[in-house]
Scaffold this motif. Structure first.
Motif, PDB file in Angstrom:
ATOM      1  N   GLY A  20      57.401   4.108 -41.598  1.00 20.35           N
ATOM      2  CA  GLY A  20      58.328   3.137 -42.182  1.00 20.35           C
ATOM      3  C   GLY A  20      57.621   2.273 -43.196  1.00 20.35           C
ATOM      4  N   GLY A  24      60.170  -3.548 -45.819  1.00 23.34           N
ATOM      5  CA  GLY A  24      60.013  -4.536 -44.752  1.00 23.34           C
ATOM      6  C   GLY A  24      58.565  -4.722 -44.306  1.00 23.34           C
ATOM      7  N   GLY A  26      56.585  -2.723 -42.629  1.00 22.17           N
ATOM      8  CA  GLY A  26      55.711  -1.562 -42.835  1.00 22.17           C
ATOM      9  C   GLY A  26      55.118  -1.537 -44.238  1.00 22.17           C
ATOM     10  N   LYS A  49      60.819   4.575 -52.345  1.00 27.71           N
ATOM     11  CA  LYS A  49      60.243   3.344 -51.783  1.00 27.71           C
ATOM     12  C   LYS A  49      58.751   3.530 -51.477  1.00 27.71           C
ATOM     13  CE  LYS A  49      64.363   1.479 -49.468  1.00 27.71           C
ATOM     14  NZ  LYS A  49      64.854   0.939 -48.171  1.00 27.71           N
ATOM     15  N   ASP A  71      61.704  12.221 -42.400  1.00 24.92           N
ATOM     16  CA  ASP A  71      62.777  11.507 -41.706  1.00 24.92           C
ATOM     17  C   ASP A  71      62.621  11.760 -40.216  1.00 24.92           C
ATOM     18  OD1 ASP A  71      65.088  10.520 -40.593  1.00 24.92           O
ATOM     19  OD2 ASP A  71      66.367  11.207 -42.239  1.00 24.92           O
ATOM     20  N   ALA A 101      58.280   2.239 -38.009  1.00 25.17           N
ATOM     21  CA  ALA A 101      59.651   2.657 -38.351  1.00 25.17           C
ATOM     22  C   ALA A 101      60.558   2.567 -37.129  1.00 25.17           C
ATOM     23  CB  ALA A 101      59.651   4.091 -38.875  1.00 25.17           C
ATOM     24  N   ILE A 124      64.772   8.431 -33.240  1.00 23.75           N
ATOM     25  CA  ILE A 124      63.908   7.780 -34.239  1.00 23.75           C
ATOM     26  C   ILE A 124      62.918   6.828 -33.550  1.00 23.75           C
ATOM     27  CG2 ILE A 124      63.912   6.161 -36.182  1.00 23.75           C
ATOM     28  CD1 ILE A 124      66.778   7.410 -36.822  1.00 23.75           C
ATOM     29  N   THR A 151      55.421  -0.988 -32.281  1.00 21.15           N
ATOM     30  CA  THR A 151      56.178  -2.202 -32.614  1.00 21.15           C
ATOM     31  C   THR A 151      57.286  -2.417 -31.599  1.00 21.15           C
ATOM     32  OG1 THR A 151      55.739  -1.730 -34.936  1.00 21.15           O
ATOM     33  CG2 THR A 151      57.338  -3.460 -34.441  1.00 21.15           C
ATOM     34  N   SER A 153      59.794  -5.628 -29.524  1.00 22.99           N
ATOM     35  CA  SER A 153      60.719  -6.708 -29.862  1.00 22.99           C
ATOM     36  C   SER A 153      60.889  -7.559 -28.612  1.00 22.99           C
ATOM     37  CB  SER A 153      62.065  -6.093 -30.277  1.00 22.99           C
ATOM     38  OG  SER A 153      63.098  -7.046 -30.188  1.00 22.99           O
ATOM     39  N   ASN A 195      54.928  -7.640 -31.297  1.00 26.59           N
ATOM     40  CA  ASN A 195      56.296  -8.135 -31.472  1.00 26.59           C
ATOM     41  C   ASN A 195      56.297  -9.049 -32.687  1.00 26.59           C
ATOM     42  OD1 ASN A 195      58.844  -9.235 -31.345  1.00 26.59           O
ATOM     43  ND2 ASN A 195      58.331 -10.678 -29.720  1.00 26.59           N
ATOM     44  N   THR A 199      61.766 -11.879 -38.591  1.00 30.31           N
ATOM     45  CA  THR A 199      61.035 -11.743 -39.862  1.00 30.31           C
ATOM     46  C   THR A 199      62.021 -11.330 -40.963  1.00 30.31           C
ATOM     47  OG1 THR A 199      59.115 -11.006 -38.588  1.00 30.31           O
ATOM     48  CG2 THR A 199      59.039 -10.620 -40.951  1.00 30.31           C
ATOM     49  N   THR A 201      63.572  -9.388 -43.253  1.00 32.56           N
ATOM     50  CA  THR A 201      63.677  -7.977 -43.674  1.00 32.56           C
ATOM     51  C   THR A 201      65.144  -7.545 -43.622  1.00 32.56           C
ATOM     52  OG1 THR A 201      63.558  -7.074 -41.446  1.00 32.56           O
ATOM     53  CG2 THR A 201      61.450  -7.473 -42.548  1.00 32.56           C
ATOM     54  N   ASN A 202      65.368  -6.325 -44.092  1.00 38.58           N
ATOM     55  CA  ASN A 202      66.731  -5.769 -44.048  1.00 38.58           C
ATOM     56  C   ASN A 202      67.245  -5.653 -42.613  1.00 38.58           C
ATOM     57  OD1 ASN A 202      66.721  -5.448 -46.795  1.00 38.58           O
ATOM     58  ND2 ASN A 202      66.048  -3.307 -46.725  1.00 38.58           N
ATOM     59  N   MET A 203      66.348  -5.249 -41.688  1.00 36.08           N
ATOM     60  CA  MET A 203      66.805  -5.074 -40.309  1.00 36.08           C
ATOM     61  C   MET A 203      67.269  -6.403 -39.715  1.00 36.08           C
ATOM     62  SD  MET A 203      64.961  -3.619 -36.867  1.00 36.08           S
ATOM     63  CE  MET A 203      64.672  -1.948 -37.389  1.00 36.08           C
TER      64      MET A 203
HETATM   65  P1  NDP Z   1      63.321  -2.488 -41.994  1.00 36.36           P
HETATM   66  O1  NDP Z   1      64.649  -1.924 -41.651  1.00 36.36           O
HETATM   67  O2  NDP Z   1      63.216  -3.519 -43.051  1.00 36.36           O
HETATM   68  O3  NDP Z   1      62.300  -1.314 -42.315  1.00 36.36           O
HETATM   69  C1  NDP Z   1      62.207  -0.208 -41.458  1.00 36.36           C
HETATM   70  C2  NDP Z   1      61.438   0.891 -42.131  1.00 36.36           C
HETATM   71  O4  NDP Z   1      61.512   2.055 -41.260  1.00 36.36           O
HETATM   72  C3  NDP Z   1      62.044   1.290 -43.458  1.00 36.36           C
HETATM   73  O5  NDP Z   1      61.036   1.574 -44.383  1.00 36.36           O
HETATM   74  C4  NDP Z   1      62.845   2.533 -43.102  1.00 36.36           C
HETATM   75  O6  NDP Z   1      62.989   3.469 -44.146  1.00 36.36           O
HETATM   76  C5  NDP Z   1      61.968   3.149 -42.022  1.00 36.36           C
HETATM   77  N1  NDP Z   1      62.763   4.089 -41.234  1.00 36.36           N
HETATM   78  C6  NDP Z   1      63.925   3.843 -40.595  1.00 36.36           C
HETATM   79  N2  NDP Z   1      64.410   4.980 -40.071  1.00 36.36           N
HETATM   80  C7  NDP Z   1      63.533   5.956 -40.393  1.00 36.36           C
HETATM   81  C8  NDP Z   1      63.510   7.349 -40.166  1.00 36.36           C
HETATM   82  N3  NDP Z   1      64.519   7.986 -39.544  1.00 36.36           N
HETATM   83  N4  NDP Z   1      62.463   8.073 -40.625  1.00 36.36           N
HETATM   84  C9  NDP Z   1      61.461   7.464 -41.305  1.00 36.36           C
HETATM   85  N5  NDP Z   1      61.444   6.142 -41.572  1.00 36.36           N
HETATM   86  C10 NDP Z   1      62.478   5.395 -41.125  1.00 36.36           C
HETATM   87  O7  NDP Z   1      62.774  -3.072 -40.596  1.00 36.36           O
HETATM   88  P2  NDP Z   1      61.661  -4.178 -40.295  1.00 36.36           P
HETATM   89  O8  NDP Z   1      60.598  -4.128 -41.304  1.00 36.36           O
HETATM   90  O9  NDP Z   1      62.352  -5.435 -39.989  1.00 36.36           O
HETATM   91  O10 NDP Z   1      61.127  -3.637 -38.883  1.00 36.36           O
HETATM   92  C11 NDP Z   1      59.863  -3.043 -38.713  1.00 36.36           C
HETATM   93  C12 NDP Z   1      59.621  -2.938 -37.219  1.00 36.36           C
HETATM   94  O11 NDP Z   1      59.619  -4.249 -36.633  1.00 36.36           O
HETATM   95  C13 NDP Z   1      60.692  -2.157 -36.464  1.00 36.36           C
HETATM   96  O12 NDP Z   1      60.093  -1.392 -35.450  1.00 36.36           O
HETATM   97  C14 NDP Z   1      61.562  -3.238 -35.845  1.00 36.36           C
HETATM   98  O13 NDP Z   1      62.220  -2.779 -34.678  1.00 36.36           O
HETATM   99  C15 NDP Z   1      60.530  -4.301 -35.540  1.00 36.36           C
HETATM  100  N6  NDP Z   1      61.025  -5.670 -35.406  1.00 36.36           N
HETATM  101  C16 NDP Z   1      61.496  -6.338 -36.504  1.00 36.36           C
HETATM  102  C17 NDP Z   1      61.925  -7.645 -36.376  1.00 36.36           C
HETATM  103  C18 NDP Z   1      62.439  -8.434 -37.537  1.00 36.36           C
HETATM  104  O14 NDP Z   1      62.875  -9.579 -37.347  1.00 36.36           O
HETATM  105  N7  NDP Z   1      62.431  -7.905 -38.761  1.00 36.36           N
HETATM  106  C19 NDP Z   1      61.880  -8.348 -35.083  1.00 36.36           C
HETATM  107  C20 NDP Z   1      61.380  -7.541 -34.000  1.00 36.36           C
HETATM  108  C21 NDP Z   1      60.960  -6.256 -34.175  1.00 36.36           C
HETATM  109  P3  NDP Z   1      64.007   3.208 -45.381  1.00 36.36           P
HETATM  110  O15 NDP Z   1      63.282   2.243 -46.241  1.00 36.36           O
HETATM  111  O16 NDP Z   1      64.156   4.542 -45.963  1.00 36.36           O
HETATM  112  O17 NDP Z   1      65.248   2.639 -44.785  1.00 36.36           O
END
Ligand code: NDP
Length: 247
Positions: A20, A24, A26, A49, A71, A101, A124, A151, A153, A195, A199, A201-203
């Protein structure tokens, strides 16, 4: 852990795979690891990306990264084995693996979780992490001190209403980390969780659409914990689940 100050050369000469890595946390981890001397392997599903992160790293004077478009939704054991062989052929070892990811899925009542949704999130967040780790362990064992960081949560430690699928996937992540840490005690490999906490990010925006992103820490602000667990100063840390932010 956010008080940790990493030396500039903390990761000099290390080969680190980040999943990932295109967005975000990653993407920031990849840029940060490269800035501290690592050669990064950028794995993700959106090539454009990954290329942007590649360009950022090269423009900042970092070591040229490798890109692995994959993927995790469709990836199989054989994809992971091929990737492990390629890393072995190209680099001879792997010093670090950041399992970053994940997908959130849709928040819903537990009784309404759909079968397809459940399977996709587990594929995933859980299967991808487990089978990739299995394939890479022999390559990680070639390094003198390898670090595997999962990673998690806060909902991977205490369940929360309507977060069922994602929460269960993160409980599984913690369980995998603890099991591996116990199996590899006193070996060259260590396994820990991070954890990130809320943060920007898009998620996070998907989970809390009404929240003001400006109130959240940026991925760059939580990097000290990511650096600490990847660097040799955490060689004796195994089986821990660290928070980037105060709870
Ligand atoms: P984002 O959604 O911003 O980024 C996730 C990344 O994972 C993206 O680059 C995405 O790719 C990639 N990804 C998703 N699905 C797949 C797949 N099927 N195959 C390959 N790559 C994939 O998330 P965050 O940066 O926020 O999260 C990062 C980690 O931190 C995650 O594990 C999340 O659960 C954890 N987390 C985040 C928190 C937060 O507040 N942000 C809080 C707690 C935990 P693409 O760019 O193509 O979409």
């Amino acid at each position: 852990m956010n008080a940790y100050h990493a030396p500039e050369n903390l990761l000099a000469g290390k080969i680190i795979l980040i999943t990932g890595a295109g967005d975000g946390i990653g993407a920031e981890a990849a840029r940060c690891y490269a800035k501290h001397g690592a050669t990064c392997i950028l794995l993700g599903r959106t090539v454009s990306k990954l290329e942007k992160v590649y360009d950022d790293i090269v423009a900042a004077g970092g070591s040229e990264p490798a890109i692995v478009p994959l993927d995790l939704k469709g990836a199989t054991v054989s994809h992971y084995q091929q990737m492990a062989q390629t890393i072995l052929d190209q680099f001879g070892r792997l010093d670090g693996l950041l399992h970053n990811a994940s997908v959130l899925g849709h928040l819903s009542a537990f009784k309404d979780i759909g079968e397809d949704e459940w399977r996709d999130v587990m594929q995933i967040n859980v299967n991808g992490t487990i089978f990739m780790t299995q394939a890479l362990i022999p390559v990680l064992e070639k390094a003198p001190h390898a670090s595997v960081v999962f990673t998690t949560s806060s909902v991977g430690r205490k369940g929360r209403a309507f977060w069922g699928t994602y929460a269960v996937s993160k409980f599984a992540t913690e369980g995998a980390m603890q099991t591996l840490a116990d199996e590899y005690q006193n070996k060259s490999l260590r396994f820990n969780c991070i954890n990130p906490g809320g943060t920007r990010t898009n998620m996070r925006a998907q989970a809390f659409p009404a929240e003001d992103p400006a109130t959240l820490k940026t991925p760059a602000e939580i990097m000290p914990t990511y650096l600490y667990l990847m660097g040799d100063e955490s060689i004796d840390v195994n089986g821990e689940s660290l928070d980037c932010q105060p709870k």
